[in-house]
Write a protein that holds these residues in place. Structure first.
Motif, short mmCIF file in Angstrom:
data_model
loop_
_atom_site.label_atom_id
_atom_site.label_comp_id
_atom_site.label_asym_id
_atom_site.label_seq_id
_atom_site.Cartn_x
_atom_site.Cartn_y
_atom_site.Cartn_z
N LEU A 133 0.83 -1.21 0.00
CA LEU A 133 0.00 0.00 0.00
C LEU A 133 0.86 1.25 0.00
O LEU A 133 1.94 1.29 0.60
N THR A 134 0.37 2.26 -0.68
CA THR A 134 0.99 3.59 -0.62
C THR A 134 -0.07 4.57 -0.12
O THR A 134 -1.26 4.42 -0.42
N PHE A 135 0.36 5.57 0.64
CA PHE A 135 -0.59 6.56 1.19
C PHE A 135 -0.12 7.96 0.78
O PHE A 135 1.01 8.35 1.07
N LEU A 153 -2.65 8.26 -8.34
CA LEU A 153 -3.74 8.53 -9.27
C LEU A 153 -3.94 7.37 -10.24
O LEU A 153 -5.07 6.99 -10.57
N GLN A 154 -2.83 6.76 -10.69
CA GLN A 154 -2.93 5.63 -11.62
C GLN A 154 -3.65 4.46 -10.96
O GLN A 154 -4.50 3.81 -11.58
N GLU A 155 -3.33 4.18 -9.68
CA GLU A 155 -4.01 3.09 -8.97
C GLU A 155 -5.50 3.36 -8.84
O GLU A 155 -6.33 2.47 -9.07
N LEU A 156 -5.85 4.58 -8.50
CA LEU A 156 -7.27 4.94 -8.37
C LEU A 156 -8.00 4.77 -9.69
O LEU A 156 -9.13 4.27 -9.75
N THR A 157 -7.32 5.15 -10.78
CA THR A 157 -7.93 5.05 -12.11
C THR A 157 -8.13 3.59 -12.51
O THR A 157 -9.19 3.20 -13.00
N LEU A 158 -7.08 2.78 -12.29
CA LEU A 158 -7.17 1.36 -12.65
C LEU A 158 -8.25 0.66 -11.83
O LEU A 158 -9.00 -0.17 -12.34
N ARG A 159 -8.35 1.01 -10.56
CA ARG A 159 -9.40 0.42 -9.72
C ARG A 159 -10.79 0.79 -10.26
O ARG A 159 -11.69 -0.06 -10.29
N VAL A 218 -5.09 -3.11 -7.61
CA VAL A 218 -4.22 -3.50 -8.73
C VAL A 218 -2.77 -3.64 -8.27
O VAL A 218 -2.26 -4.74 -8.12
N ASN A 219 -2.11 -2.51 -8.03
CA ASN A 219 -0.71 -2.55 -7.61
C ASN A 219 -0.52 -2.16 -6.15
O ASN A 219 0.58 -2.25 -5.62
#
Length: 432
Positions: free
Chosen positions: A330-332, A336-342, A377-378
């Motif tokens: 996890l990253t905090f 933005l890419q993770e949010l988009t892919l989700r 995703v990641n």
């Protein structure tokens, strides 16, 4: 006969179904009552007894008439109908007599070559200089009923100078030391079962995916090191039900393997697999799965979605599951890419390399599902819990020598909150 003449001679023969339709019958209020018959068509010389002149004729021989019927070709073809030649069908319309010769169930390449030879004969192009055979009656075996099944179990019986029967629905070629798949097999469009077990095949051609009716593919005991990604997105998606890849050298299966969603029986025993396909839960129709004697240490989380009748995972080095042992990716805050892919996964938004970069498509194919039902995703937390395999299969072959039927299954969590809620449940229910 030299090489060029021999090649042309081959073009002048064709095995297929034939129906000869008399175009004059409707004039007399009659209907053609014929039906297609298996036949051998030949183009060759025939000497006219009255004039002693030789000309090129088409000879059609069937099982009932092996001597055959002859039709003159030179300047006697009114039209070729080739709209469906890619389906092995064509029609040759003659001027005299007024008949249509309807061809079907022919080898596509053989049909194209034969039609080319017929055009040459019609034009009379350079045929006088060719050494052509005199037309002779067909052999009984050439006009026999189409063969549906063929089994070859030794190298000496393997056909080197003749083609496989076009009509085959089942073909087994075993113990022939094949190092690759014979491309002639891939022209057998009616094939439903292909058994190439006990050979030395290292790689599968993607054109196996062109066998649109193939329901069973048996590759037991070969030297396969990979399973083509192209096969997973071919017409096999709609046809393949039984796949035997046991006793090969496979280490992984492609991410798209689970698009073979008609699979009912999957055999992966005695390979070197370090993991099963990540989205194996998509194989909703699968009822029999065997992956014994591989290198599996943990099962993918999607494994919980399966509903099997028989499961065999014996002889794998499964690790001891412990929910307290986890890996945090996890990253905090979330990138933005993770949010988009989700969002793409959660909202089932269509995607592809024509829309987004290829590497992002690959990442989406490996998306995980959190216990809460949302995707990650990641960025995720990963752990493993022990699961009794009877939850996904009616019959379970013992996982180990101690009689156990439990194995570790991966779990993924999209947030720290989801993981903490899961751990609370583990404490309450005493789960491992």
């Amino acid at each position: 006969m030299d090489c060029d003449d021999f090649r042309l001679y081959l073009l002048m023969k064709l095995q297929c179904d034939v129906e000869v339709v008399n175009r004059m019958l409707p004039t007399f209020g009659m209907k053609n009552k014929g039906k297609p018959s298996r036949a051998v068509l030949s183009i060759g010389k025939h000497v006219d007894k009255s004039s002693q002149n030789s000309s090129l004729y088409l000879l059609i021989c069937t099982a009932k008439d092996r001597s055959g019927s002859k039709y003159k070709l030179k300047e006697n073809i009114e039209k070729f109908f080739t709209w469906f030649v890619e389906e092995g069908k064509a029609t040759v319309r003659l001027k005299e007599p007024a008949v249509d010769i309807c061809l079907s169930k022919a080898d596509i390449n053989g049909l194209k070559n034969f039609l080319s030879a017929a055009r040459l004969a019609h034009r009379g192009s350079d045929t006088d200089t060719l050494t052509l055979s005199t037309l002779t009656p067909a052999r009984a075996r050439d006009v026999e009923k189409p063969k549906k099944k063929l089994t070859i179990l030794s190298k000496k019986d393997y056909p080197l100078t003749s083609n496989f029967p076009y009509s085959l629905e089942q073909l087994q070629v075993s113990y022939c030391k094949l190092s690759r798949v014979d491309m002639r097999m891939l022209s057998l469009k009616a094939l439903r079962r292909l058994d190439l077990s006990n050979n030395h095949i290292k790689k599968l051609p993607s054109t196996i995916g062109d066998l649109s009716f193939l329901a069973e593919l048996i590759l037991h005991n070969n030297h396969l090191e990979s399973f083509s990604d192209a096969l997973c997105v071919s017409t096999l998606q709609a046809s393949l039900q039984h796949l035997d890849l046991s006793q090969n050298q496979l280490k992984v299966l492609p991410a798209r393997f689970c698009q073979l969603q008609e699979l009912v029986n999957l055999k992966l025993d005695d390979n070197k697999l370090v993991r099963l396909p990540f989205q194996i839960g998509q194989l909703a129709k699968m009822r029999f799965l065997s992956a014994s004697h591989n290198q599996l240490t943990v099962l993918p989380g999607d494994f919980r979605k399966l509903s099997l009748e028989n499961l065999d995972l014996f002889g794998n080095p499964f690790t001891q599951a412990n929910a307290l042992e986890h890996t945090i990716h996890l990253t905090f805050p979330l990138a933005l890419q993770e949010l988009t892919l989700r969002a793409v996964v959660n909202h089932r938004i269509p995607y592809g390399p024509h829309i987004i970069p290829f590497h992002l498509c690959h990442e989406l194919e490996f998306s995980k599902t959190c216990d809460c039902g949302r995707a990650c995703v990641n960025s995720y937390i990963q752990t493993a819990v022990s699961m009794n395999l009877h939850l996904v299969s009616h019959t379970v072959v013992l996982v180990d020598n101690m009689g156990g039927t439990e194995a570790p299954v991966q779990r993924h969590f999209c947030s720290l909150l989801c993981y903490c809620e899961f751990m609370d449940k583990c404490v309450q229910h005493g789960l491992r």
